[in-house]
Design an enzyme around this catalytic site. Structure first.
Site, short mmCIF file in Angstrom:
data_model
loop_
_atom_site.label_atom_id
_atom_site.label_comp_id
_atom_site.label_asym_id
_atom_site.label_seq_id
_atom_site.Cartn_x
_atom_site.Cartn_y
_atom_site.Cartn_z
N THR A 50 0.82 -1.21 0.00
CA THR A 50 0.00 0.00 0.00
C THR A 50 0.85 1.26 0.00
OG1 THR A 50 -1.77 -1.15 1.17
CG2 THR A 50 -1.82 1.24 1.23
N CYS A 51 1.96 1.22 0.73
CA CYS A 51 2.85 2.38 0.81
C CYS A 51 3.45 2.70 -0.55
CB CYS A 51 3.96 2.11 1.82
SG CYS A 51 3.37 1.63 3.46
N SER A 52 3.83 1.66 -1.29
CA SER A 52 4.49 1.85 -2.58
C SER A 52 3.52 2.15 -3.71
CB SER A 52 5.32 0.61 -2.94
OG SER A 52 6.36 0.41 -2.02
#
Length: 245
Positions: A50-52
């Site tokens: 999700t962060c990337s």
């Protein structure tokens, strides 16, 4: 026990070790926040899905819009070391966002948002949140709900921008399907650069995995360049010139 919302309080005073120009350098909270309006967001870990795929890219896309609405800097925090954060920023191609490694978790702990993710082998990490900070004072916080897993509902860039200015004009994201060495592609990209428009390039041709047939399926044409502004298909170089005219 619910996380404490620290609106109205100052951010913790911490010295971070970040990596710049092949060196580990100390950076203080004052250097990041003092005398500035800063949008900051924190996430569980570099290279995580999700962060990337969502969290960082959307802040990168909207950084210029934030600055047009009174923000001096957009900062990403994570409980990772400086080497990892530097490499991740390069891989994501996110030069507009400032990446800060909270290697020891001191800042995150001071925010009351250090959580134990030992069950998945992560150890202590940051809970996902975002905040608007003016001269070190926290004006607004969006803390993800305390649910199992990794919720991503309120700390996104759009939610923060909507808080700062609900009427802010969103940028048009531009995509150029091109081919290496194509003169029309070069001219189209130069025209976009002249107008200060950021764009992504998707190369077609040998070794790219994208054929003329694929391009025709996407936009009804098999020639390059093919330019999209937002979800609107503009066409080739001449079509782009007419669009701007």
């Amino acid at each position: 026990m619910p996380f404490e919302n620290k609106e109205g309080q100052n951010v913790p005073d911490v010295t971070f070790m970040i990596r710049r120009n092949n060196q580990l350098l100390p950076v203080t909270t004052d250097e990041i926040f003092k005398g500035k309006t800063v949008v900051a967001f924190s996430l569980p870990g570099a290279y995580t899905p999700t962060c990337s795929s969502s969290h960082v890219p959307h802040y990168e896309q909207l950084t210029e819009t934030f600055k047009q609405n009174g923000v001096d800097d957009v900062v990403c925090f994570s409980v990772n070391d400086g080497f990892v954060m530097e490499a991740w920023q390069k891989e994501l191609d996110a030069p507009s966002v400032t990446f800060i490694a909270d290697g020891n978790g001191d800042f995150t702990k001071g925010m009351g948002l250090l959580v134990d993710k030992s069950d998945i082998g992560f150890g202590p990490r940051s809970w996902r949140y975002s905040m608007l900070v003016r001269d070190k004072k926290i004006v607004k916080m969006f803390i993800e709900p305390e649910k199992p897993g990794d919720p991503f509902e309120v700390s996104d860039a759009r939610t923060m921008l909507n808080y700062i200015n609900p009427k802010a004009e969103l940028p048009h994201f531009v995509t150029v399907f091109a081919r290496e060495g194509c003169p029309h592609c070069i001219a189209a990209k130069a025209l976009l650069k002249e107008r200060g428009i950021k764009f992504e390039v998707i190369n077609t041709g040998a070794g790219s995995g994208l054929t003329a047939r694929t391009l025709e399926a996407v936009c009804g044409r098999s020639t390059v360049p093919q330019i999209f502004i937002g979800s609107k298909h503009i066409g080739g170089r001449e079509d782009l010139e007419k669009y701007f005219a």
